[in-house]
Design a protein around this motif. Structure first.
Motif, short mmCIF file in Angstrom:
data_model
loop_
_atom_site.label_atom_id
_atom_site.label_comp_id
_atom_site.label_asym_id
_atom_site.label_seq_id
_atom_site.Cartn_x
_atom_site.Cartn_y
_atom_site.Cartn_z
N ILE A 175 -40.13 26.56 45.76
CA ILE A 175 -41.21 26.48 44.77
C ILE A 175 -41.30 27.79 43.99
CG2 ILE A 175 -43.70 26.19 44.42
CD1 ILE A 175 -42.18 23.60 45.32
N GLU A 224 -40.65 27.49 39.98
CA GLU A 224 -41.89 27.19 39.27
C GLU A 224 -42.02 27.92 37.93
OE1 GLU A 224 -45.39 28.22 41.47
OE2 GLU A 224 -44.59 30.17 42.05
N ASN A 225 -41.40 29.07 37.78
CA ASN A 225 -41.48 29.81 36.53
C ASN A 225 -40.12 29.97 35.85
OD1 ASN A 225 -44.33 30.37 36.55
ND2 ASN A 225 -43.92 31.70 38.28
N LEU A 251 -39.93 23.35 37.98
CA LEU A 251 -40.68 22.69 39.06
C LEU A 251 -41.38 21.43 38.54
CD1 LEU A 251 -41.83 22.47 41.91
CD2 LEU A 251 -43.64 24.04 41.21
N GLN A 252 -42.04 21.54 37.41
CA GLN A 252 -42.76 20.40 36.85
C GLN A 252 -41.81 19.28 36.45
OE1 GLN A 252 -46.04 19.96 36.90
NE2 GLN A 252 -45.65 17.91 36.14
N SER A 300 -40.42 17.68 39.58
CA SER A 300 -41.49 16.94 40.27
C SER A 300 -41.68 15.57 39.64
CB SER A 300 -42.80 17.72 40.21
OG SER A 300 -42.71 18.91 40.95
#
Length: 143
Positions: A39, A43-44, A72-73, A76
């Motif tokens: 993560i 994530e960035n 990450l988004q 997901s």
């Protein structure tokens, strides 16, 4: 008396951006269990990534930018519905079901970038990879 508690396998540790190759199940585990090292690594991150359909060799080239919520988004959303909102992948899920994705899809990073890189560079690199890998002609890219 001591008892040994079974440990739950939560997937491999983050191997570095140039070694990411995940099955749907591995990606699902990382996302749903919130595997911290993965993560924090994605994530960035902005990225250009490839999804491979291992049953037929077709590719989908995608990108993660600040507009899409970073890597990450994006990933997901694939775990959530199998298609991430992409038209050809959505059609594949409608026709074959999410189990097809769970069984045959593999996710990898082609290029990764930090959050400060301009999104237009990411989109240009995505277009480059679509051209090189012919994912519009022979894969799942429609744009």
């Amino acid at each position: 008396m001591q008892q040994i508690l079974p440990s739950i396998f939560e997937g491999d540790d983050f191997p570095g951006y140039d070694k990411v190759k995940l099955s749907y199940q591995q990606l699902h585990t990382i996302i749903t269990r919130g595997k911290r090292d993965w993560i924090s690594a994605i994530e960035n991150q902005k990225a250009v990534y490839v999804i491979t359909d291992k049953s037929n060799g077709k590719l989908y080239i995608g990108s993660a930018t600040s507009n899409s919520g970073m890597l990450l988004q994006r990933w997901s959303s694939y775990v959530q519905n199998g298609h991430g909102g992409n038209h050809a992948l959505k059609q594949l899920v409608v026709e074959n079901g999410i189990d097809y994705v769970k069984q045959h899809f593999q996710y990898a990073i082609l290029e990764n970038y930090n959050a400060k890189i301009d999104d237009t560079i990411i989109l240009q690199r995505e277009a480059f990879w679509k051209e090189v890998l012919q994912s519009r002609s022979f894969g799942y890219n429609r744009n």
